[in-house]
Design an enzyme around this catalytic site. Structure first.
Site, PDB file in Angstrom:
ATOM      1  N   ASP A  12       2.470  18.613 -41.230  1.00 42.92           N
ATOM      2  CA  ASP A  12       3.245  20.361 -40.834  1.00 42.92           C
ATOM      3  C   ASP A  12       2.629  20.753 -39.876  1.00 42.92           C
ATOM      4  O   ASP A  12       1.630  20.390 -39.081  1.00 42.92           O
ATOM      5  CB  ASP A  12       2.466  20.596 -41.942  1.00 42.92           C
ATOM      6  CG  ASP A  12       3.475  22.562 -42.516  1.00 42.92           C
ATOM      7  OD1 ASP A  12       4.582  21.946 -41.530  1.00 42.92           O
ATOM      8  OD2 ASP A  12       3.062  23.200 -42.550  1.00 42.92           O
ATOM      9  N   ASN A  14       5.397  20.686 -36.996  1.00 47.21           N
ATOM     10  CA  ASN A  14       6.485  19.804 -35.205  1.00 47.21           C
ATOM     11  C   ASN A  14       6.787  20.936 -35.232  1.00 47.21           C
ATOM     12  O   ASN A  14       7.247  21.440 -34.208  1.00 47.21           O
ATOM     13  CB  ASN A  14       7.946  18.559 -36.453  1.00 47.21           C
ATOM     14  CG  ASN A  14       6.362  17.435 -36.878  1.00 47.21           C
ATOM     15  OD1 ASN A  14       4.945  17.031 -35.962  1.00 47.21           O
ATOM     16  ND2 ASN A  14       7.042  16.618 -37.485  1.00 47.21           N
ATOM     17  N   HIS A  29       9.727  16.981 -34.148  1.00 46.06           N
ATOM     18  CA  HIS A  29       9.857  16.251 -35.483  1.00 46.06           C
ATOM     19  C   HIS A  29       9.366  15.134 -34.600  1.00 46.06           C
ATOM     20  O   HIS A  29       8.741  14.085 -34.327  1.00 46.06           O
ATOM     21  CB  HIS A  29      10.707  16.207 -35.836  1.00 46.06           C
ATOM     22  CG  HIS A  29      10.956  17.061 -36.731  1.00 46.06           C
ATOM     23  ND1 HIS A  29      10.009  17.295 -37.597  1.00 46.06           N
ATOM     24  CD2 HIS A  29      12.076  17.959 -36.952  1.00 46.06           C
ATOM     25  CE1 HIS A  29      10.727  18.462 -38.648  1.00 46.06           C
ATOM     26  NE2 HIS A  29      11.663  18.651 -37.833  1.00 46.06           N
ATOM     27  N   GLU A  59      11.801  19.683 -51.842  1.00 54.13           N
ATOM     28  CA  GLU A  59      12.057  21.251 -51.408  1.00 54.13           C
ATOM     29  C   GLU A  59      13.282  21.299 -49.410  1.00 54.13           C
ATOM     30  O   GLU A  59      13.454  21.901 -48.995  1.00 54.13           O
ATOM     31  CB  GLU A  59      11.139  22.321 -51.103  1.00 54.13           C
ATOM     32  CG  GLU A  59      10.594  22.840 -52.982  1.00 54.13           C
ATOM     33  CD  GLU A  59       9.970  21.558 -53.274  1.00 54.13           C
ATOM     34  OE1 GLU A  59       9.385  20.531 -52.810  1.00 54.13           O
ATOM     35  OE2 GLU A  59       9.828  21.870 -54.774  1.00 54.13           O
ATOM     36  N   LEU A 122      -2.227  -2.941 -44.458  1.00 54.24           N
ATOM     37  CA  LEU A 122      -2.317  -1.542 -44.890  1.00 54.24           C
ATOM     38  C   LEU A 122      -1.494  -1.280 -45.599  1.00 54.24           C
ATOM     39  O   LEU A 122       0.356  -1.939 -44.774  1.00 54.24           O
ATOM     40  CB  LEU A 122      -1.893  -0.780 -43.341  1.00 54.24           C
ATOM     41  CG  LEU A 122      -1.653   0.745 -43.466  1.00 54.24           C
ATOM     42  CD1 LEU A 122      -3.066   1.212 -44.243  1.00 54.24           C
ATOM     43  CD2 LEU A 122      -1.427   1.320 -41.631  1.00 54.24           C
TER      44      LEU A 122
HETATM   45  C1  IPE Z   1       5.431  20.106 -46.345  1.00 52.24           C
HETATM   46  O1  IPE Z   1       5.671  20.972 -45.199  1.00 52.24           O
HETATM   47  C2  IPE Z   1       6.209  19.616 -46.212  1.00 52.24           C
HETATM   48  C3  IPE Z   1       6.022  18.094 -45.539  1.00 52.24           C
HETATM   49  C4  IPE Z   1       5.362  18.125 -44.367  1.00 52.24           C
HETATM   50  C5  IPE Z   1       7.309  16.377 -45.388  1.00 52.24           C
HETATM   51  P1  IPE Z   1       6.722  22.056 -45.314  1.00 52.24           P
HETATM   52  O2  IPE Z   1       6.481  22.874 -44.242  1.00 52.24           O
HETATM   53  O3  IPE Z   1       7.768  21.761 -46.112  1.00 52.24           O
HETATM   54  O4  IPE Z   1       5.819  23.137 -46.620  1.00 52.24           O
HETATM   55  P2  IPE Z   1       5.737  24.175 -46.951  1.00 52.24           P
HETATM   56  O5  IPE Z   1       7.829  24.348 -46.851  1.00 52.24           O
HETATM   57  O6  IPE Z   1       5.982  25.501 -45.936  1.00 52.24           O
HETATM   58  O7  IPE Z   1       5.392  24.808 -48.313  1.00 52.24           O
HETATM   59  C1  IPE Z   2       7.298  19.018 -40.515  1.00 53.48           C
HETATM   60  O1  IPE Z   2       6.703  20.156 -40.189  1.00 53.48           O
HETATM   61  C2  IPE Z   2       7.124  18.715 -41.976  1.00 53.48           C
HETATM   62  C3  IPE Z   2       8.646  17.965 -42.738  1.00 53.48           C
HETATM   63  C4  IPE Z   2       9.381  18.241 -43.234  1.00 53.48           C
HETATM   64  C5  IPE Z   2       8.797  17.051 -41.218  1.00 53.48           C
HETATM   65  P1  IPE Z   2       7.352  21.102 -40.396  1.00 53.48           P
HETATM   66  O2  IPE Z   2       9.257  20.819 -39.517  1.00 53.48           O
HETATM   67  O3  IPE Z   2       7.872  21.796 -41.417  1.00 53.48           O
HETATM   68  O4  IPE Z   2       7.237  21.863 -39.090  1.00 53.48           O
HETATM   69  P2  IPE Z   2       6.582  23.583 -39.458  1.00 53.48           P
HETATM   70  O5  IPE Z   2       5.774  23.676 -40.572  1.00 53.48           O
HETATM   71  O6  IPE Z   2       8.137  24.257 -39.205  1.00 53.48           O
HETATM   72  O7  IPE Z   2       5.926  23.727 -38.437  1.00 53.48           O
HETATM   73 MG    MG Z   3       6.504  23.334 -42.318  1.00 56.38          MG
END
Ligand code: IPE
Ligand code: IPE
Ligand code: MG
Length: 223
Positions: A12, A14, A29, A59, A122
């Protein structure tokens, strides 16, 4: 010392990284892919056999089409470019989640799974269109004709069949929640919430987590 067979990661942060450094969530990303490569190499070096990466949740369909398409394109380009090398390194790819993307991407994911099926160095479980609740519902539906259901049955009906539960779950991005990830499998997992955004997460951060994990007393209810 505790051994790590399976490391699971909620990648999380990106979007925030991209906005901060490049004025674009999507470029965050792209940057995050470098961390994915680093973690893959780390697992091979440390002989961790399973790496589960949360890449797209059930989601995440709520996100704007432009961001979704960017993510799916990134994955498609990455696999087309790197699959040969991945296979050569004896990495097995397994998708956790229902493949309901474009025809092209669905086919590519099937192909990647088939091509790398026999690899044993792996196993990378890519959680894509993954939701833990959806997975549990899927398992229940598979089992509904049985009159008695055991934990063993449920384990064997989840997408993670034949994959041991993770010892370590890491979430980067300074948020402390599971966001519908491995709710069943993480019943006794050690969880590490990291402040750093995914593209800033480095080898030394993994080392710190591994060290902390190996010094953790895992009770499993015992004393
Ligand atoms: C969780 O991250 C999903 C992934 C890393 C793929 P999100 O950024 O979507 O989570 P929430 O919505 O903040 O809980
Ligand atoms: C990557 O982080 C999770 C994915 C869904 C690929 P986010 O895109 O949720 O990044 P933040 O949380 O908005 O910074
Ligand atoms: Mg996020």
């Amino acid at each position: 010392m505790n051994l790590v067979k399976h490391m699971a990661i909620i990648m999380d942060g990106n979007g925030r990284w991209g906005l901060k450094h490049k004025n674009s969530r999507n470029l965050g990303h792209r940057e995050g892919l470098k961390t994915v490569e680093m973690v893959m190499r780390y697992c091979i070096k440390k002989k961790i056999k399973f790496l589960t990466l949360y890449a797209f949740s059930t989601e995440n369909w709520k996100r704007p089409l432009k961001e979704r398409n960017y993510l799916f394109n990134l994955l498609e380009i990455y696999l087309k470019e790197k699959l040969e090398r991945i296979n050569h390194e004896r990495i097995k790819i397994k998708i956790l989640g229902e493949k309901n993307f474009s025809k092209g991407l669905n086919k590519l994911l099937d192909f990647a799974e088939k091509k790398t099926m026999k690899n044993t160095k792996l196993q990378i479980n890519l959680a894509l269109n993954y939701g833990s609740k959806k997975e549990i519902v899927y398992a229940f539906n598979k089992l509904k004709k049985k009159s008695r259901i055991s934990e063993y049955d449920i384990n064997n009906s989840l997408y993670t069949k034949n994959i041991p539960d993770p010892e370590i779950l890491i979430r980067t991005g300074n948020t402390q929640r599971l966001s519908n990830f491995l709710l069943w499998q993480a019943a006794y997992t050690e969880i590490f919430f990291e402040k750093k955004l995914w593209p800033d997460f480095k080898n030394e951060d993994l080392n710190k987590i591994m060290k902390k994990f190996s010094n953790t007393k895992r009770n499993f209810g015992n004393v």
